[in-house]
Design an enzyme around this catalytic site. Structure first.
Site, mmCIF file in Angstrom:
data_model
loop_
_atom_site.group_PDB
_atom_site.id
_atom_site.type_symbol
_atom_site.label_atom_id
_atom_site.label_comp_id
_atom_site.label_asym_id
_atom_site.label_seq_id
_atom_site.Cartn_x
_atom_site.Cartn_y
_atom_site.Cartn_z
ATOM 1 N N CYS A 2 0.932 -1.354 -0.012
ATOM 2 C CA CYS A 2 -0.046 0.018 -0.062
ATOM 3 C C CYS A 2 0.729 1.267 0.093
ATOM 4 O O CYS A 2 1.919 1.107 0.243
ATOM 5 C CB CYS A 2 -0.951 -0.018 1.114
ATOM 6 S SG CYS A 2 -1.982 -1.585 1.504
ATOM 7 N N ARG A 27 4.818 -0.563 -4.888
ATOM 8 C CA ARG A 27 4.526 -1.335 -3.643
ATOM 9 C C ARG A 27 3.439 -2.607 -3.755
ATOM 10 O O ARG A 27 3.339 -3.300 -3.170
ATOM 11 C CB ARG A 27 3.909 -0.435 -2.733
ATOM 12 C CG ARG A 27 4.958 0.357 -2.174
ATOM 13 C CD ARG A 27 4.311 1.615 -1.062
ATOM 14 N NE ARG A 27 5.556 2.325 -0.282
ATOM 15 C CZ ARG A 27 5.675 1.901 0.924
ATOM 16 N NH1 ARG A 27 4.662 1.154 1.508
ATOM 17 N NH2 ARG A 27 6.655 2.462 1.678
ATOM 18 N N TRP A 74 -3.507 -2.496 -1.285
ATOM 19 C CA TRP A 74 -3.457 -3.899 -1.563
ATOM 20 C C TRP A 74 -4.351 -4.707 -0.408
ATOM 21 O O TRP A 74 -4.046 -4.694 0.965
ATOM 22 C CB TRP A 74 -2.107 -4.378 -1.369
ATOM 23 C CG TRP A 74 -1.484 -5.627 -1.753
ATOM 24 C CD1 TRP A 74 -1.294 -6.161 -2.814
ATOM 25 C CD2 TRP A 74 -1.294 -6.770 -0.870
ATOM 26 N NE1 TRP A 74 -1.111 -7.431 -2.890
ATOM 27 C CE2 TRP A 74 -0.950 -7.809 -1.681
ATOM 28 C CE3 TRP A 74 -1.272 -7.101 0.386
ATOM 29 C CZ2 TRP A 74 -0.807 -9.350 -0.978
ATOM 30 C CZ3 TRP A 74 -1.036 -8.281 1.044
ATOM 31 C CH2 TRP A 74 -0.819 -9.505 0.231
ATOM 32 N N ASN A 98 -2.433 1.911 6.037
ATOM 33 C CA ASN A 98 -1.528 0.581 5.587
ATOM 34 C C ASN A 98 -1.667 -0.251 6.961
ATOM 35 O O ASN A 98 -1.224 0.309 7.868
ATOM 36 C CB ASN A 98 -0.150 1.046 5.375
ATOM 37 C CG ASN A 98 -0.197 1.866 3.816
ATOM 38 O OD1 ASN A 98 -1.256 1.886 3.078
ATOM 39 N ND2 ASN A 98 0.886 2.507 3.532
ATOM 40 N N GLY A 99 -1.540 -1.478 6.666
ATOM 41 C CA GLY A 99 -1.437 -2.387 7.965
ATOM 42 C C GLY A 99 -2.730 -3.186 8.249
ATOM 43 O O GLY A 99 -3.757 -3.023 7.321
ATOM 44 N N GLU A 478 15.491 -20.070 -5.864
ATOM 45 C CA GLU A 478 15.282 -18.448 -6.387
ATOM 46 C C GLU A 478 14.614 -18.400 -7.806
ATOM 47 O O GLU A 478 13.840 -17.770 -8.306
ATOM 48 C CB GLU A 478 16.342 -17.588 -6.225
ATOM 49 C CG GLU A 478 16.554 -16.201 -6.634
ATOM 50 C CD GLU A 478 15.464 -15.413 -6.149
ATOM 51 O OE1 GLU A 478 15.451 -14.037 -6.235
ATOM 52 O OE2 GLU A 478 14.841 -15.884 -4.959
ATOM 53 N N LYS A 482 10.875 -16.783 -8.642
ATOM 54 C CA LYS A 482 11.166 -15.687 -9.915
ATOM 55 C C LYS A 482 10.008 -16.164 -10.971
ATOM 56 O O LYS A 482 9.272 -15.368 -11.473
ATOM 57 C CB LYS A 482 12.320 -15.374 -10.499
ATOM 58 C CG LYS A 482 13.323 -14.492 -9.651
ATOM 59 C CD LYS A 482 12.695 -13.024 -9.426
ATOM 60 C CE LYS A 482 13.446 -12.349 -8.335
ATOM 61 N NZ LYS A 482 13.006 -12.978 -6.990
ATOM 62 N N GLU A 485 6.608 -15.956 -9.453
ATOM 63 C CA GLU A 485 5.941 -14.605 -9.377
ATOM 64 C C GLU A 485 5.779 -14.041 -10.448
ATOM 65 O O GLU A 485 4.660 -13.041 -10.633
ATOM 66 C CB GLU A 485 7.221 -13.660 -8.510
ATOM 67 C CG GLU A 485 7.595 -14.147 -7.000
ATOM 68 C CD GLU A 485 8.664 -13.227 -6.664
ATOM 69 O OE1 GLU A 485 8.390 -12.789 -5.482
ATOM 70 O OE2 GLU A 485 9.662 -13.192 -7.291
ATOM 71 N N HIS A 501 14.206 -39.200 -4.939
ATOM 72 C CA HIS A 501 13.466 -39.236 -3.918
ATOM 73 C C HIS A 501 12.018 -38.532 -3.974
ATOM 74 O O HIS A 501 11.317 -38.318 -2.970
ATOM 75 C CB HIS A 501 13.937 -38.736 -2.562
ATOM 76 C CG HIS A 501 15.441 -39.261 -2.217
ATOM 77 N ND1 HIS A 501 15.414 -40.424 -1.523
ATOM 78 C CD2 HIS A 501 16.605 -39.030 -2.600
ATOM 79 C CE1 HIS A 501 16.663 -40.653 -1.352
ATOM 80 N NE2 HIS A 501 17.463 -39.922 -2.091
ATOM 81 N N LYS A 601 5.522 -5.184 -2.881
ATOM 82 C CA LYS A 601 6.910 -4.876 -2.698
ATOM 83 C C LYS A 601 7.425 -5.110 -1.358
ATOM 84 O O LYS A 601 8.552 -5.851 -1.350
ATOM 85 C CB LYS A 601 7.239 -3.699 -3.123
ATOM 86 C CG LYS A 601 8.958 -3.440 -3.363
ATOM 87 C CD LYS A 601 9.479 -4.169 -4.190
ATOM 88 C CE LYS A 601 11.218 -4.187 -4.108
ATOM 89 N NZ LYS A 601 11.700 -5.122 -4.899
#
Length: 606
Positions: A2, A27, A74, A98-99, A478, A482, A485, A501, A601
Site C-alpha cells: 500500500c 508497492r 493492497w 496501511n497495515g 530463487e 522468480k 512470481e 526421492h 513490494k
C-alpha cells in the site's frame, strides 16, 4: 504494501496526489483513491484497479481541494472493490491506512452496539468510525486521535482528514512506516520518502508509535505517550532520476542491468580494495559467536540460505536460516551468545521485524541487512549492514537479492578471517574475487539473447523444475520463485540429489528442467542428474560455464554458457540468467512484469 500520500498545500492537490501514487505503484496495489477538503467538507474519489481508472473518475468529477490524501490499496480485509477502496469515511472522519488492525472485529461490534453502521468489509473503516466516535464526545482532534490510537491493536500507518478542520492532516505509525515532508509553506506525509520526493527532499522519519499533526508550514510530532517529540529533519537524495526506466521496457529489466554497478557499490562498502581486507562495519566479534540465526522472507530468505553455505563453509560458524513467518511461533531455542541477522530489502517486513524483536528479547545481539537505512529494522538493530543497491521498483527482487548476497559473502570472508580459518593471503584472494564479481555479472547479463530464446519455449510449459547442488540449490529455489512470481507458471526448485526421492516422477517431455551446474566440486553429480532427467524424456536447460559445457553429457535441449568464476561468487554470477529467464517468459506471456498479481513490494503485515 500500500502507499499513502497527504498534502497540506497552497494550491490544488489533485495532480500531485496522482503523481505521488504513481510513484508508489511499485508497492503493489489493487485499488486507489483520493480525498480532499472542499468548503469544510471532505469529498473522495475511488476506483478499483489501476490508477488509470481513478484518473478517469477524476476527469469526470475533479477534486478541487488544496488539502488532501491519497492511497493505493493492497487488499487484506475485503475484496479489491471500489466499496473497499480507501479513503474510508465515517461521520466527520476520512482516512487512509496501511497495515492490519487485529482487534477490528471487537471494535466494530462495540461501535455497532451504539448504532454505527459500516459500508465496507475492511478493518480500516473501523478506525474512522472509532475516531469519529471519540470526536463526538467533545474531544479536540488531537485528543480524539490519541484516544482512538490507544484502542488499536495491530499495525498501521494513517493519514486522516476531519471535516471542519480545513488545514489539518493527522498521521500516525505503528508497525508500518510514515514520513513527514517539509515544503515551502506546505507540508506532506507519505508511506516513504519516495512518496513526497516530487515535492520536497526534507523529511522526518516517524518513530514507532509516533503521531503527527501537519498544517501549513508546521508539523507537531508526539511520541506514543503523547509527549511532544523532536524528530530530525533529513535531506534525502533526489529520487526522480533513480526511479526512471530510461530506455528499458520495465523497471525489472533495468534493475537486472543495474546489478554490475549495484554489486560494485555494495562490495566497495565492505572491502578495502587497497589492502585487500574486508571492512565490515559494526564491531561484531565473529570469533566470540557460537551461532548465527538468519531470519528473512521470500527472496531474502534464499539470500540468507546462500549466506549459510558461505559462512559455515568459510568460517566454521554454525548458521540457522529460517522463514521469519514461522520462526517465533515455534518458540525456538536461542542463546544470548548468538547473533541474529534480519535480511529485508525494505527493512519493514512485518514477519522479519517480529522475528528480530523476538531474538532481541532473548538477549541476542542483532544486525539488519537492509536497503532502506532509515527503516524500522535499521533503527532497531544493534548493527546495520546496508546493501546500497538504491531504490528497487520492480516487485520481484533482482538487484536487492544480489546486493544481499554480496553483503553476506563479505561477512563470510570477514568471519573466516576473524576466526582464524583463513590467513591474510586467502582473505586478499577472496576480496579480489569479490571485486571481480561486478564485471562477471555484466558478462552474465550479456547472455540475454540466449536466455530470451530459451524463454520462448519455457513460456509454453505448465510446470518447470529447477535443480542445483550446494549454493546452486539455493539459486534453484530463487529461479523457481522468480518464474512463479512473474509468469504464473508453476515451478519448483529442488536439491538435485533429491531427484530420485520423489521429484523425478514429475519429469516428462512437456516439463523443462533447468539445471544450474558450474564446473565445480558438485559438477560430476549434477551431470549424472542431467542424464537421469534426459533418459526420461526431460527437456534440459543446462546453465553452466565453458568447462562445464565441454564435460556435460550430450543431449541438453539448450546450454547457456555463463562466465567461468570461482565458487565464492558463483551465486552472484549465475543470478542474472535465472532472473532474465523469468523476465522474458513473463514478457512472452504478456504478464505485468513490474507489478505481478497479488504481490506487494514490501509486506508490512503478517
Amino acid at each position: 504494501m500500500c502507499g499513502i500520500i497527504g498534502i497540506v498545500g497552497t494550491h490544488s492537490v489533485q495532480e500531485r496526489l496522482i503523481e505521488s501514487l504513481k510513484r508508489l505503484e511499485y508497492r503493489g496495489y489493487d485499488s486507489a483513491g483520493v480525498a480532499g477538503i472542499v468548503g469544510g467538507e471532505v469529498v473522495r474519489r475511488r476506483a478499483a484497479g489501476k490508477i488509470k481508472a481513478l484518473e478517469e473518475v477524476l476527469a469526470a468529477d475533479p477534486l478541487s481541494a488544496t488539502v488532501g490524501i491519497g492511497h493505493t490499496r493492497w487488499a487484506t480485509h475485503g475484496a479489491p472493490t471500489e466499496r473497499n477502496a480507501h479513503p474510508h469515511r465515517a461521520g466527520r472522519v476520512t482516512l487512509v491506512h496501511n497495515g492490519i488492525i487485529e482487534n477490528y472485529a471487537e471494535i466494530r461490534e462495540r461501535l455497532a452496539a451504539t448504532g454505527r453502521t459500516f459500508e465496507s468489509d475492511t478493518d480500516t473503516e473501523v478506525i474512522a468510525a472509532l475516531l469519529d466516535h471519540e470526536l463526538s464526545t467533545g474531544k479536540a482532534p488531537l485528543e480524539a486521535f490519541k484516544a482512538a490510537l490507544d484502542q488499536l491493536v495491530g499495525a498501521y500507518a494513517l493519514g486522516v482528514l476531519i471535516a471542519g478542520e480545513d488545514g489539518l492532516i493527522l498521521g500516525a505509525r505503528r508497525g508500518s512506516p510514515l514520513v513527514v515532508g517539509y515544503g515551502d509553506g506546505e507540508m506532506f506525509i507519505g508511506s516513504d520518502a519516495l512518496a513526497v520526493g516530487p515535492f520536497t527532499n526534507r523529511v522526518s522519519y516517524l518513530d514507532e508509535g509516533d503521531y503527527v499533526a501537519i498544517r501549513h508550514g508546521e508539523a507537531r510530532i508526539f511520541d506514543q505517550s503523547g509527549a511532544p517529540a523532536a524528530r530530525a529533519v533529513r535531506v534525502v537524495p533526489a529520487s526522480a532520476a533513480l526511479v526512471e526506466k530510461g530506455n528499458y521496457r520495465h523497471f525489472m529489466e533495468k534493475e537486472i542491468h543495474d546489478q554490475p554497478e549495484g554489486c560494485q557499490r555494495t562490495v566497495a562498502a565492505y572491502v578495502d580494495a587497497t589492502t585487500g581486507r574486508t571492512a565490515v562495519p559494526g564491531g561484531i566479534d565473529f570469533a566470540r559467536l557460537e551461532r548465527i540465526q538468519i531470519v528473512a522472507c521470500g527472496t531474502a530468505f534464499i539470500a540468507g540460505l546462500l549466506g549459510k553455505y558461505l559462512i559455515e563453509q568459510l568460517a566454521d560458524l554454525p548458521v540457522d536460516v529460517e522463514i521469519a513467518s514461522e520462526f517465533r511461533y515455534r518458540q525456538p531455542a536461542l542463546r544470548p551468545d548468538s547473533l541474529v541477522i534480519a535480511v529485508s530489502q525494505s527493512g519493514e517486513t512485518a514477519d522479519t521485524l517480529a522475528a528480530l524483536r523476538y531474538c532481541q528479547d532473548k538477549g541476542m545481539k542483532s544486525a539488519a541487512v537492509v536497503n532502506a537505512q532509515e527503516s524500522t529494522m535499521a533503527r532497531e538493530a544493534d548493527v546495520v549492514w546496508p546493501i546500497h543497491c538504491g531504490p528497487e521498483i520492480g516487485v520481484a527482487s533482482t538487484k536487492a537479492f544480489t546486493a544481499q548476497v554480496s553483503v553476506l559473502t563479505a561477512l563470510a570472508v570477514a568471519a573466516a578471517r576473524a576466526r582464524g580459518r583463513i590467513d591474510d593471503a586467502e582473505e586478499q584472494r577472496m576480496v579480489r574475487l569479490l571485486l571481480e564479481a561486478p564485471r562477471l555479472i555484466a558478462e552474465s547479463i550479456e547472455l540475454e539473447d540466449a536466455v530470451r530464446a530459451v524463454a520462448q519455449e519455457v513460456a509454453k510449459a505448465r510446470d518447470v523444475l529447477y535443480l542445483g547442488r550446494g549454493p546452486m540449490y539455493a539459486l534453484a529455489l530463487e529461479g523457481a520463485l522468480k518464474l512463479k512470481e512473474l509468469s504464473y507458471i508453476h515451478a519448483e526448485g529442488y536439491a538435485a540429489g533429491e531427484l530420485k526421492h520423489g521429484p523425478i516422477a514429475l519429469v516428462d517431455e512437456q516439463t523443462p528442467i533447468v539445471i544450474l551446474a558450474p564446473f565445480d566440486s558438485y559438477f560430476e553429480k549434477s551431470a549424472s542428474n542431467m542424464n537421469e532427467v534426459m533418459s526420461r524424456g526431460g527437456q534440459v536447460v543446462f546453465i553452466t560455464d565453458s568447462e562445464g559445457e565441454r564435460h556435460a553429457p550430450k543431449g541438453a535441449r539448450v546450454v547457456v554458457t555463463a562466465p567461468r568464476c570461482d565458487p565464492l561468487i558463483a551465486p552472484l554470477v549465475y543470478s542474472p540468467p535465472i532472473q532474465l529467464l523469468a523476465y522474458h517468459v513473463a514478457v512472452q506471456k504478456g504478464a505485468d512484469v513490474d507489478q505481478p498479481r497479488n504481490l506487494a513490494k514490501s509486506v508490512t503485515v503478517e
